[in-house]
Design a protein around this motif. Structure first.
Motif, PDB file in Angstrom:
ATOM      1  N   ALA A 192       0.836  -1.205   0.000  1.00  0.00           N
ATOM      2  CA  ALA A 192       0.000   0.000   0.000  1.00  0.00           C
ATOM      3  C   ALA A 192       0.869   1.253   0.000  1.00  0.00           C
ATOM      4  CB  ALA A 192      -0.928  -0.007   1.212  1.00  0.00           C
ATOM      5  N   ALA A 193       1.918   1.257   0.827  1.00  0.00           N
ATOM      6  CA  ALA A 193       2.804   2.416   0.898  1.00  0.00           C
ATOM      7  C   ALA A 193       3.508   2.648  -0.435  1.00  0.00           C
ATOM      8  CB  ALA A 193       3.826   2.224   2.017  1.00  0.00           C
ATOM      9  N   LEU A 194       3.965   1.567  -1.065  1.00  0.00           N
ATOM     10  CA  LEU A 194       4.640   1.694  -2.353  1.00  0.00           C
ATOM     11  C   LEU A 194       3.680   2.191  -3.430  1.00  0.00           C
ATOM     12  CD1 LEU A 194       6.783  -1.562  -2.289  1.00  0.00           C
ATOM     13  CD2 LEU A 194       7.634   0.786  -2.118  1.00  0.00           C
ATOM     14  N   ALA A 195       2.436   1.726  -3.386  1.00  0.00           N
ATOM     15  CA  ALA A 195       1.441   2.167  -4.370  1.00  0.00           C
ATOM     16  C   ALA A 195       1.177   3.665  -4.238  1.00  0.00           C
ATOM     17  CB  ALA A 195       0.143   1.386  -4.187  1.00  0.00           C
ATOM     18  N   LEU A 196       1.063   4.140  -2.996  1.00  0.00           N
ATOM     19  CA  LEU A 196       0.825   5.566  -2.773  1.00  0.00           C
ATOM     20  C   LEU A 196       2.033   6.379  -3.224  1.00  0.00           C
ATOM     21  CD1 LEU A 196      -0.899   7.853  -1.646  1.00  0.00           C
ATOM     22  CD2 LEU A 196       0.003   7.336   0.632  1.00  0.00           C
TER      23      LEU A 196
ATOM     24  N   GLY B   4      -9.328   8.712  -1.821  1.00  0.00           N
ATOM     25  CA  GLY B   4     -10.275   7.894  -2.566  1.00  0.00           C
ATOM     26  C   GLY B   4      -9.579   6.929  -3.508  1.00  0.00           C
ATOM     27  N   TRP B   5      -8.462   7.352  -4.088  1.00  0.00           N
ATOM     28  CA  TRP B   5      -7.734   6.483  -5.011  1.00  0.00           C
ATOM     29  C   TRP B   5      -7.218   5.251  -4.280  1.00  0.00           C
ATOM     30  CZ3 TRP B   5      -2.766   4.548  -5.431  1.00  0.00           C
ATOM     31  CH2 TRP B   5      -2.452   3.954  -6.654  1.00  0.00           C
ATOM     32  N   MET B   6      -6.678   5.431  -3.075  1.00  0.00           N
ATOM     33  CA  MET B   6      -6.150   4.302  -2.311  1.00  0.00           C
ATOM     34  C   MET B   6      -7.249   3.277  -2.016  1.00  0.00           C
ATOM     35  SD  MET B   6      -2.878   4.379  -1.780  1.00  0.00           S
ATOM     36  CE  MET B   6      -2.589   3.382  -0.304  1.00  0.00           C
ATOM     37  N   VAL B   7      -8.429   3.755  -1.648  1.00  0.00           N
ATOM     38  CA  VAL B   7      -9.545   2.837  -1.366  1.00  0.00           C
ATOM     39  C   VAL B   7     -10.039   2.192  -2.654  1.00  0.00           C
ATOM     40  CG1 VAL B   7     -11.885   2.664  -0.444  1.00  0.00           C
ATOM     41  CG2 VAL B   7     -10.220   4.142   0.691  1.00  0.00           C
ATOM     42  N   GLY B   8     -10.166   2.991  -3.702  1.00  0.00           N
ATOM     43  CA  GLY B   8     -10.665   2.469  -4.976  1.00  0.00           C
ATOM     44  C   GLY B   8      -9.771   1.433  -5.613  1.00  0.00           C
ATOM     45  N   GLU B   9      -8.460   1.499  -5.328  1.00  0.00           N
ATOM     46  CA  GLU B   9      -7.523   0.522  -5.879  1.00  0.00           C
ATOM     47  C   GLU B   9      -7.349  -0.678  -4.956  1.00  0.00           C
ATOM     48  OE1 GLU B   9      -5.952   0.544  -8.936  1.00  0.00           O
ATOM     49  OE2 GLU B   9      -7.450   2.126  -9.254  1.00  0.00           O
ATOM     50  N   GLY B  10      -8.053  -0.670  -3.832  1.00  0.00           N
ATOM     51  CA  GLY B  10      -7.970  -1.799  -2.914  1.00  0.00           C
ATOM     52  C   GLY B  10      -6.730  -1.810  -2.045  1.00  0.00           C
ATOM     53  N   HIS B  11      -6.102  -0.650  -1.875  1.00  0.00           N
ATOM     54  CA  HIS B  11      -4.921  -0.555  -1.020  1.00  0.00           C
ATOM     55  C   HIS B  11      -5.271  -0.072   0.389  1.00  0.00           C
ATOM     56  CE1 HIS B  11      -2.439  -1.437  -4.401  1.00  0.00           C
ATOM     57  NE2 HIS B  11      -2.760  -0.341  -5.052  1.00  0.00           N
ATOM     58  N   ALA B  12      -6.510   0.320   0.598  1.00  0.00           N
ATOM     59  CA  ALA B  12      -6.969   0.795   1.901  1.00  0.00           C
ATOM     60  C   ALA B  12      -8.480   0.572   1.994  1.00  0.00           C
ATOM     61  CB  ALA B  12      -6.637   2.277   2.091  1.00  0.00           C
ATOM     62  N   LEU B  13      -9.004   0.672   3.218  1.00  0.00           N
ATOM     63  CA  LEU B  13     -10.435   0.526   3.440  1.00  0.00           C
ATOM     64  C   LEU B  13     -11.046   1.865   3.832  1.00  0.00           C
ATOM     65  CD1 LEU B  13     -10.493  -2.730   5.624  1.00  0.00           C
ATOM     66  CD2 LEU B  13     -10.717  -2.535   3.139  1.00  0.00           C
ATOM     67  N   ALA B  14     -12.340   2.001   3.598  1.00  0.00           N
ATOM     68  CA  ALA B  14     -13.060   3.161   4.112  1.00  0.00           C
ATOM     69  C   ALA B  14     -13.085   3.050   5.636  1.00  0.00           C
ATOM     70  CB  ALA B  14     -14.475   3.202   3.553  1.00  0.00           C
ATOM     71  N   TYR B  15     -12.671   4.096   6.313  1.00  0.00           N
ATOM     72  CA  TYR B  15     -12.582   4.065   7.778  1.00  0.00           C
ATOM     73  C   TYR B  15     -13.925   4.531   8.339  1.00  0.00           C
ATOM     74  CZ  TYR B  15      -9.541   3.826  11.918  1.00  0.00           C
ATOM     75  OH  TYR B  15      -8.939   3.456  13.085  1.00  0.00           O
ATOM     76  N   ARG B  16     -14.900   3.616   8.334  1.00  0.00           N
ATOM     77  CA  ARG B  16     -16.278   3.952   8.667  1.00  0.00           C
ATOM     78  C   ARG B  16     -16.444   4.519  10.069  1.00  0.00           C
ATOM     79  NH1 ARG B  16     -16.645  -0.109   4.947  1.00  0.00           N
ATOM     80  NH2 ARG B  16     -18.504  -0.197   3.590  1.00  0.00           N
ATOM     81  N   GLN B  17     -15.514   4.240  10.966  1.00  0.00           N
ATOM     82  CA  GLN B  17     -15.593   4.773  12.320  1.00  0.00           C
ATOM     83  C   GLN B  17     -15.566   6.297  12.311  1.00  0.00           C
ATOM     84  OE1 GLN B  17     -12.548   3.264  14.935  1.00  0.00           O
ATOM     85  NE2 GLN B  17     -12.904   4.825  16.495  1.00  0.00           N
TER      86      GLN B  17
END
Length: 238
Positions: A74-78, A113-126
């Motif tokens: 995830a870090a490398l993708a960002l 949004g890009w990180m979540v959309g690419e599956g590298h992170a989750l929506a932090y619903r909290q």
């Protein structure tokens, strides 16, 4: 006698908490990626609003059930997405670690949004549901961590805390090098890529500025190339 208290426009204020100013104006500059949801710009530690990426030491399983370091990926993708672009961050809040919580963009793209959309992170619903549509799209397309199985990062951190191991939910931004460290010449960055390759980056090299070191993931600084090679690191190829 009544005293008159001057009123200062809120927009002109910058609240200082935990060493970071919650800036009224956007924070703009070159970004260093600490992990999949944390940046450093001009000394500001910035947590991407509304998302939660896997931790640096966290393992996920790919479609074939094989472990891989999803937090590092995830870090490398960002980092790759940002490249050499200028990043603009709009402050929204400040977390308990003193980091500014912000929505950040580069080349007109919402990085959160890009990180979540690419599956590298989750929506932090909290904290927010603004990136839930991007998460739904990533899940449906089996992008990133959705291609296999994983533990949500908040559950992973909780399990670490309950097991008594050091959790990595605390601020992960590396501290600036001290004058003593600079004088000693310990400025070579020993990074571990998504494939597990140990690569060292020399000051002035192509990827040096955008390479962040995460000691929790086994990464470290070296004082010389000989030291790095002796420890099992190699120079970048190409």
């Amino acid at each position: 006698m009544r005293r008159t208290i001057p009123i200062i426009a809120a927009a002109s204020l910058a609240v200082v908490v935990g060493g970071n100013a919650l800036a009224a104006d956007p924070i703009v500059g070159r970004a260093s990626v600490t992990d999949g949801d944390t940046l450093v710009i001009r000394g500001y530690r910035i947590r991407l609003f509304g998302i939660d990426a896997p931790e640096g030491a966290q393992l996920c399983q790919d479609a074939g059930g094989k472990d891989y370091r999803c937090g590092q990926k995830a870090a490398l993708a960002l980092s790759d997405k940002i490249g050499a672009a200028t990043v603009t961050c709009e402050s929204k809040d400040q977390d308990r670690y003193g980091r500014i919580v912000a929505v950040c963009t580069a080349t007109g793209i919402d990085l959160n949004g890009w990180m979540v959309g690419e599956g590298h992170a989750l929506a932090y619903r909290q904290f927010s549901t603004v990136y839930v549509p991007q998460e739904d799209a990533a899940r449906a397309a089996k992008r990133g961590i959705w291609a296999g199985t994983f533990t949500p990062p908040w559950d992973w951190r909780k399990a670490k805390r309950e097991s008594g191991e050091a959790a990595t939910s605390a601020p992960r931004a590396p501290e600036p090098a001290t004058p003593a460290a600079s004088a000693a010449g310990c400025q070579i960055k020993g990074n571990i890529n998504a494939k597990g390759d140990r690569i060292y980056h020399m000051p002035g090299s192509r990827d040096y500025e955008r390479t962040a070191i995460n000691p929790n993931a086994g990464e470290r600084m070296f004082c010389s190339e000989d030291e790095a090679r002796a420890a099992g690191w190699r120079a970048p190829r190409g």
